[in-house]
Design a protein around this motif. Structure first.
Motif, PDB file in Angstrom:
ATOM      1  N   ALA A  84      23.840  48.438  77.839  1.00 40.98           N
ATOM      2  CA  ALA A  84      24.704  48.257  76.663  1.00 40.98           C
ATOM      3  C   ALA A  84      23.891  47.862  75.433  1.00 40.98           C
ATOM      4  CB  ALA A  84      25.759  47.206  76.970  1.00 40.98           C
ATOM      5  N   ILE A  85      23.009  46.886  75.604  1.00 44.19           N
ATOM      6  CA  ILE A  85      22.269  46.400  74.425  1.00 44.19           C
ATOM      7  C   ILE A  85      21.317  47.479  73.916  1.00 44.19           C
ATOM      8  CG2 ILE A  85      20.641  44.647  73.575  1.00 44.19           C
ATOM      9  CD1 ILE A  85      21.991  42.678  75.564  1.00 44.19           C
ATOM     10  N   ALA A  86      20.615  48.127  74.860  1.00 41.18           N
ATOM     11  CA  ALA A  86      19.669  49.177  74.454  1.00 41.18           C
ATOM     12  C   ALA A  86      20.392  50.299  73.703  1.00 41.18           C
ATOM     13  CB  ALA A  86      18.964  49.730  75.685  1.00 41.18           C
ATOM     14  N   LEU A  87      21.543  50.707  74.191  1.00 41.97           N
ATOM     15  CA  LEU A  87      22.287  51.789  73.529  1.00 41.97           C
ATOM     16  C   LEU A  87      22.880  51.327  72.198  1.00 41.97           C
ATOM     17  CD1 LEU A  87      24.076  53.171  76.699  1.00 41.97           C
ATOM     18  CD2 LEU A  87      22.468  54.456  75.287  1.00 41.97           C
ATOM     19  N   GLY A  88      23.325  50.090  72.179  1.00 42.19           N
ATOM     20  CA  GLY A  88      23.937  49.539  70.961  1.00 42.19           C
ATOM     21  C   GLY A  88      22.924  49.406  69.832  1.00 42.19           C
ATOM     22  N   LYS A  89      21.678  49.159  70.191  1.00 42.06           N
ATOM     23  CA  LYS A  89      20.629  49.037  69.158  1.00 42.06           C
ATOM     24  C   LYS A  89      20.536  50.318  68.349  1.00 42.06           C
ATOM     25  CE  LYS A  89      17.347  45.796  71.191  1.00 42.06           C
ATOM     26  NZ  LYS A  89      16.013  45.702  71.765  1.00 42.06           N
ATOM     27  N   ILE A  90      20.544  51.451  69.052  1.00 44.61           N
ATOM     28  CA  ILE A  90      20.480  52.755  68.380  1.00 44.61           C
ATOM     29  C   ILE A  90      21.760  52.983  67.584  1.00 44.61           C
ATOM     30  CG2 ILE A  90      20.797  55.226  68.952  1.00 44.61           C
ATOM     31  CD1 ILE A  90      18.004  54.761  68.971  1.00 44.61           C
ATOM     32  N   GLU A  91      22.877  52.700  68.246  1.00 44.28           N
ATOM     33  CA  GLU A  91      24.183  52.926  67.630  1.00 44.28           C
ATOM     34  C   GLU A  91      24.292  52.189  66.289  1.00 44.28           C
ATOM     35  OE1 GLU A  91      26.107  54.987  69.145  1.00 44.28           O
ATOM     36  OE2 GLU A  91      28.101  54.632  68.301  1.00 44.28           O
ATOM     37  N   LEU A  92      23.745  50.979  66.252  1.00 35.10           N
ATOM     38  CA  LEU A  92      23.888  50.155  65.040  1.00 35.10           C
ATOM     39  C   LEU A  92      22.616  50.114  64.199  1.00 35.10           C
ATOM     40  CD1 LEU A  92      25.868  47.121  66.545  1.00 35.10           C
ATOM     41  CD2 LEU A  92      26.754  49.251  65.630  1.00 35.10           C
ATOM     42  N   ASN A  93      21.680  50.999  64.542  1.00 39.11           N
ATOM     43  CA  ASN A  93      20.425  51.053  63.774  1.00 39.11           C
ATOM     44  C   ASN A  93      19.660  49.738  63.774  1.00 39.11           C
ATOM     45  OD1 ASN A  93      18.901  52.908  62.426  1.00 39.11           O
ATOM     46  ND2 ASN A  93      20.691  53.549  61.214  1.00 39.11           N
ATOM     47  N   LEU A  94      19.574  49.128  64.902  1.00 45.10           N
ATOM     48  CA  LEU A  94      18.915  47.814  64.986  1.00 45.10           C
ATOM     49  C   LEU A  94      17.645  47.879  65.830  1.00 45.10           C
ATOM     50  CD1 LEU A  94      22.098  45.625  65.753  1.00 45.10           C
ATOM     51  CD2 LEU A  94      20.810  45.644  63.624  1.00 45.10           C
ATOM     52  N   GLN A  95      17.168  49.115  66.088  1.00 46.63           N
ATOM     53  CA  GLN A  95      16.113  49.250  67.095  1.00 46.63           C
ATOM     54  C   GLN A  95      14.752  48.689  66.718  1.00 46.63           C
ATOM     55  OE1 GLN A  95      17.749  51.625  65.546  1.00 46.63           O
ATOM     56  NE2 GLN A  95      16.852  53.650  65.747  1.00 46.63           N
ATOM     57  N   ASN A  96      14.507  48.552  65.416  1.00 47.28           N
ATOM     58  CA  ASN A  96      13.143  48.154  65.058  1.00 47.28           C
ATOM     59  C   ASN A  96      12.993  46.695  64.665  1.00 47.28           C
ATOM     60  OD1 ASN A  96      12.122  50.710  65.552  1.00 47.28           O
ATOM     61  ND2 ASN A  96      12.906  51.430  63.588  1.00 47.28           N
ATOM     62  N   LYS A  97      13.845  45.847  65.158  1.00 42.11           N
ATOM     63  CA  LYS A  97      13.691  44.436  64.796  1.00 42.11           C
ATOM     64  C   LYS A  97      14.041  43.533  65.980  1.00 42.11           C
ATOM     65  CE  LYS A  97      17.370  42.716  62.530  1.00 42.11           C
ATOM     66  NZ  LYS A  97      18.406  42.450  61.558  1.00 42.11           N
TER      67      LYS A  97
ATOM     68  N   GLY B  11      27.311  49.238  72.271  1.00 40.38           N
ATOM     69  CA  GLY B  11      26.647  50.020  73.317  1.00 40.38           C
ATOM     70  C   GLY B  11      27.458  50.146  74.594  1.00 40.38           C
ATOM     71  N   GLN B  12      28.270  49.143  74.888  1.00 38.48           N
ATOM     72  CA  GLN B  12      29.039  49.177  76.136  1.00 38.48           C
ATOM     73  C   GLN B  12      30.014  50.354  76.150  1.00 38.48           C
ATOM     74  OE1 GLN B  12      28.553  47.378  78.916  1.00 38.48           O
ATOM     75  NE2 GLN B  12      30.212  48.501  79.908  1.00 38.48           N
ATOM     76  N   ILE B  13      30.556  50.671  74.971  1.00 36.89           N
ATOM     77  CA  ILE B  13      31.495  51.806  74.903  1.00 36.89           C
ATOM     78  C   ILE B  13      30.747  53.104  75.210  1.00 36.89           C
ATOM     79  CG2 ILE B  13      32.992  53.157  73.380  1.00 36.89           C
ATOM     80  CD1 ILE B  13      33.810  50.698  71.979  1.00 36.89           C
ATOM     81  N   VAL B  14      29.557  53.224  74.649  1.00 35.46           N
ATOM     82  CA  VAL B  14      28.750  54.434  74.873  1.00 35.46           C
ATOM     83  C   VAL B  14      28.411  54.542  76.363  1.00 35.46           C
ATOM     84  CG1 VAL B  14      26.627  55.639  74.209  1.00 35.46           C
ATOM     85  CG2 VAL B  14      27.763  54.131  72.563  1.00 35.46           C
ATOM     86  N   LEU B  15      28.049  53.398  76.934  1.00 34.40           N
ATOM     87  CA  LEU B  15      27.656  53.357  78.345  1.00 34.40           C
ATOM     88  C   LEU B  15      28.834  53.749  79.252  1.00 34.40           C
ATOM     89  CD1 LEU B  15      25.341  52.460  80.261  1.00 34.40           C
ATOM     90  CD2 LEU B  15      26.296  50.156  80.206  1.00 34.40           C
ATOM     91  N   ALA B  16      29.974  53.148  78.983  1.00 30.64           N
ATOM     92  CA  ALA B  16      31.159  53.422  79.816  1.00 30.64           C
ATOM     93  C   ALA B  16      31.557  54.895  79.690  1.00 30.64           C
ATOM     94  CB  ALA B  16      32.311  52.509  79.393  1.00 30.64           C
ATOM     95  N   LYS B  17      31.440  55.424  78.467  1.00 29.50           N
ATOM     96  CA  LYS B  17      31.815  56.827  78.240  1.00 29.50           C
ATOM     97  C   LYS B  17      30.885  57.750  79.039  1.00 29.50           C
ATOM     98  CE  LYS B  17      32.453  59.871  74.332  1.00 29.50           C
ATOM     99  NZ  LYS B  17      31.917  60.031  72.995  1.00 29.50           N
ATOM    100  N   ALA B  18      29.607  57.403  79.074  1.00 26.41           N
ATOM    101  CA  ALA B  18      28.642  58.240  79.807  1.00 26.41           C
ATOM    102  C   ALA B  18      28.982  58.275  81.293  1.00 26.41           C
ATOM    103  CB  ALA B  18      27.227  57.700  79.591  1.00 26.41           C
ATOM    104  N   TRP B  19      29.302  57.111  81.858  1.00 27.28           N
ATOM    105  CA  TRP B  19      29.672  57.063  83.283  1.00 27.28           C
ATOM    106  C   TRP B  19      30.972  57.838  83.524  1.00 27.28           C
ATOM    107  CZ3 TRP B  19      26.556  55.921  87.079  1.00 27.28           C
ATOM    108  CH2 TRP B  19      25.517  55.001  86.885  1.00 27.28           C
ATOM    109  N   LYS B  20      31.932  57.620  82.644  1.00 30.83           N
ATOM    110  CA  LYS B  20      33.237  58.277  82.791  1.00 30.83           C
ATOM    111  C   LYS B  20      33.046  59.800  82.756  1.00 30.83           C
ATOM    112  CE  LYS B  20      37.799  58.815  82.168  1.00 30.83           C
ATOM    113  NZ  LYS B  20      38.573  58.917  83.380  1.00 30.83           N
ATOM    114  N   ASN B  21      32.288  60.290  81.768  1.00 33.93           N
ATOM    115  CA  ASN B  21      32.082  61.744  81.627  1.00 33.93           C
ATOM    116  C   ASN B  21      31.430  62.337  82.860  1.00 33.93           C
ATOM    117  OD1 ASN B  21      33.179  61.718  79.140  1.00 33.93           O
ATOM    118  ND2 ASN B  21      31.248  61.809  78.015  1.00 33.93           N
ATOM    119  N   VAL B  22      30.394  61.671  83.334  1.00 31.86           N
ATOM    120  CA  VAL B  22      29.632  62.244  84.440  1.00 31.86           C
ATOM    121  C   VAL B  22      30.459  62.249  85.732  1.00 31.86           C
ATOM    122  CG1 VAL B  22      28.375  60.200  85.258  1.00 31.86           C
ATOM    123  CG2 VAL B  22      27.268  62.397  85.282  1.00 31.86           C
ATOM    124  N   PHE B  23      31.232  61.207  85.949  1.00 35.88           N
ATOM    125  CA  PHE B  23      32.036  61.152  87.174  1.00 35.88           C
ATOM    126  C   PHE B  23      33.261  62.064  87.095  1.00 35.88           C
ATOM    127  CE2 PHE B  23      30.197  56.837  88.487  1.00 35.88           C
ATOM    128  CZ  PHE B  23      29.416  57.421  89.462  1.00 35.88           C
TER     129      PHE B  23
END
Ligand code: GLU
Length: 378
Positions: free
Chosen positions: A64-77, A91-103
């Motif tokens: 969640a945190i790793a994905l959220g960093k990209i989502e919110l443009n926070l990756q370089n700090k 990021g948790q929404i992105v993560l849950a969506k990825a699992w939901k889609n794949v399953f």
């Protein structure tokens, strides 16, 4: 893709209930910061295979945190706590969506569970979490679990999903916990810095020596290193659940593991049920008790649930989830178990039929006051 018929599950063939922990460094591509979609699809195929073998799967997914960093443009700090929590929320929404889609593509249902420290560490809440996990599994829904990072404060969070996964394995009475990771197992030294590092395939006892081997091999985007994995192994093996560390980067690595692929196994020397019974005896509070009638006593002897209708009286103060004694009318100790109601509730529902509980309490509780799997009879 390997044909399902050709599979010979070697290492963990007897395990029925499996918790699979997927690290951030696998699910999130470290170069792009986005979901590793092909890898995830392959993993889902492996899971589909395990389901076809009647395994029950629970997934603890980081990312969640790793994905959220990209989502919110926070990756370089370097992030402050509040920013990390914001990243986890996005990021948790992105993560849950990825699992939901794949399953979804495989007609597998999944459900999201976000837990805080108190959901697993306080008895009352832990019982609820356990009931939800068991119900999802019964309904053939794969629980996708993560820590609720958005609101947890630093002092009262797990912070790493290795230990969280071990607590989930304990609560769900899983047979095996698999930590899919960026490392293939335990080495005597850090294999990245020492050529003399020896691979340890099996650990029967987590000695000081084993703990010393765990160097903190932090990758860029994961919170756990070997130290948290050893801590997780202690929790899970004490709970009767074997723990496996295996490398997860390659496609179909879960399937390869089941075919006997390289891994370290921390062996539990008791079953989840006997571990739970030991824990019940350890935590038993002799001052807290219920007294049951003759019919309920007979039911217990034939290993049935204890219903409210069989309870005659009760001591005054205990919480739901506490371990209390079960006494006969003549005050003979019959056993002990985890009570599903608190003392005040028991006073209201004692002697009453399970179907009347909702009317009496104003909410629907469990049918049984003590479940047969939560008690020890003398
Ligand atoms: N809960 C964290 C997340 O989803 C991961 C913790 C860990 O990497 O162990 O980002």
């Amino acid at each position: 893709m390997v044909s399902l018929k050709s599979i010979n599950i070697k290492s963990i063939d007897k395990a029925k209930r499996i918790v699979l922990k997927v690290g951030s460094s696998l699910i999130v591509n470290p170069n792009t910061g986005y979901i590793n979609s092909t890898w995830l699809e392959n993993l889902a195929q492996d899971i589909l295979f395990l389901l076809s073998k009647n395994k029950e799967i629970l997934i603890v997914s980081s990312g969640a945190i790793a994905l959220g960093k990209i989502e919110l443009n926070l990756q370089n700090k370097a992030l402050k706590l509040a920013e990390k929590q914001a990243a986890a929320a996005a990021g948790q929404i992105v993560l849950a969506k990825a699992w939901k889609n794949v399953f979804e593509k495989m007609q597998i249902k999944c459900g999201q569970i976000l837990v805080g420290h108190s959901d697993l560490e306080t008895r009352r809440n832990a019982m609820n979490t356990r009931a939800t996990l068991n119900t999802l599994i019964k309904l053939k829904v794969i629980p996708i679990i993560n820590e609720n990072d958005t609101v947890a404060t630093l002092e009262i969070r797990y912070g790493d999903n290795d230990q969280l996964a071990a607590r989930i394995a304990q609560l769900a009475e899983a047979d095996v916990l698999i930590l899919l990771s960026d490392i293939d197992g335990l080495y005597s030294k850090d294999p990245k810095s020492s050529k003399k590092a020896k691979f340890i395939a099996e650990v029967k006892n987590i000695s000081k020596n084993i703990e010393d081997m765990a160097k903190n091999t932090k990758s860029n985007i994961a919170s756990g290193g070997m130290i948290t994995k050893i801590k997780a192994a202690k929790i899970s093996t004490t709970a009767g659940c074997h723990l496996i560390i295996a490398r997860g980067q390659d496609n179909n690595s879960l399937l390869k593991l089941f075919m006997g692929g390289k891994h370290t196994i921390f062996k539990a020397n008791l079953t989840p049920l006997s571990a739970k019974k030991k824990w019940i005896l350890r935590e038993r509070n002799k001052l807290k008790f219920i007294i049951i009638d003759k019919d309920a006593e007979k039911a217990l002897v034939s290993q049935k649930n204890l219903l409210a209708s069989g309870i005659k009286s009760s001591s005054n103060s205990y919480d739901r989830g506490e371990i209390i004694d079960i006494l006969s009318i003549n005050k003979k100790l019959l056993g002990c178990g985890i009570i599903a109601y608190d003392a005040k509730e028991i006073k209201i529902i004692k002697g009453k039929k399970s179907k009347d509980i909702e009317k009496l309490l104003g909410y629907k509780g469990r049918d049984e006051a003590i479940n047969k799997n939560d008690m020890i009879i003398n």
